[in-house]
Design a protein around this motif. Structure first.
Motif: not given
Ligand SMILES: Nc1nc2c(ncn2[C@@H]2O[C@H](COP(=O)(O)OP(=O)(O)OP(=O)(O)O)[C@@H](O)[C@H]2O)c(=O)[nH]1
Ligand SMILES: C[C@H](OP(=O)(O)O)C(=O)O
Length: 205
Positions: A6-8, A13-15, A52, A54, A72, A90-91, A166
């Motif tokens: 899964p990959f945004s 990584k908004t944090r 996968l 977005t 997700l 993915a992270d 994160d």
């Protein structure tokens, strides 16, 4: 074996927003994705890897990219109707082939690797009864779901799979132990370890 990553792609990584601009977070995320895909590539098994995402991805290498902008949990659950299927986030920029092979070789109905802070960094489901429920303490929730479905479980204890990048403090883990594209990206962006005060901190020059 099918492996889903899964990959945004749109707002990753908004944090890390205090440390990196939106464009930098996107580039850094792609570098981590490329490290994870390299680690999977190094696993000496026949793997069919799908990113996968977005939205569009620049660095997918030989992997197939499927665009799915649903949340997700929904998007991943839609891929669990065939077994075995593995899901690797993915992270996981420290991931190496060895712990991934250990996870993928497990014979349990569910092999699962926890993330720091309660998340689920990777799993292999050999039974289509397993379903995900991400966010919050998803590791605990996933063990509970496996219990409800009477699935055998192997908990894979791996530091290299446990570190998902994160929070700002996780950047130190990468600078300390990373060897791949994400670490190179951080160094090129001016990040360094500062151990001068007796604590390990990350500074940007
Ligand atoms: N396909 C897909 N992947 C996602 C989605 N949200 C997160 N991911 C991926 O799932 C993994 C874990 O993501 P998180 O750490 O929870 O979220 P993140 O977007 O990377 O970071 P934060 O914005 O700081 O929560 C990473 O590989 C993300 O790229 C989503 O809605 N769809
Ligand atoms: C998707 C989520 O990731 P985290 O926010 O723990 O990195 C989880 O593993 O439930």
């Amino acid at each position: 074996m099918h492996v889903v990553v899964p990959f945004s792609a749109d707002r990753p990584k908004t944090r890390l927003a205090d440390e990196l601009s939106a464009a930098e977070r996107r580039d850094f995320s792609e570098a981590m994705l490329s490290d994870v895909l390299d680690a999977l590539d190094g696993v000496d098994r026949a793997l069919d890897v799908t990113v996968l995402a977005t939205g569009p991805v620049d660095t997918a290498g030989d992997a197939t990219v499927e665009i799915d902008d649903r949340p997700l949990t929904t998007a991943v659950n839609d891929r669990l109707d065939t077994a075995p299927t593995a899901v690797v986030m993915a992270d996981l920029a420290l991931a190496t082939p060895e712990p991934l092979a250990d996870l993928l070789d497990s014979e349990a109905d569910l092999a699962i690797a926890a993330g720091l802070g309660g998340g689920t960094n990777a799993f292999l489901a050999r039974d289509t009864a397993f379903r995900v429920d991400y966010h919050g303490a998803s590791y605990r929730d996933h063990l509970e779901i496996a219990g409800e479905e009477d699935l055998s479980v192997r908990e894979v204890d791996s530091r290299l799979l446990a570190v998902d990048i994160d929070e700002p403090a996780d950047l130190a883990e990468l600078l300390l132990h990373g060897e791949g594209a994400a670490t190179d990206w951080l160094v090129d962006a001016g990040f360094e370890l500062d151990v001068g005060g007796g604590r390990v901190e990350v500074v940007r020059y």
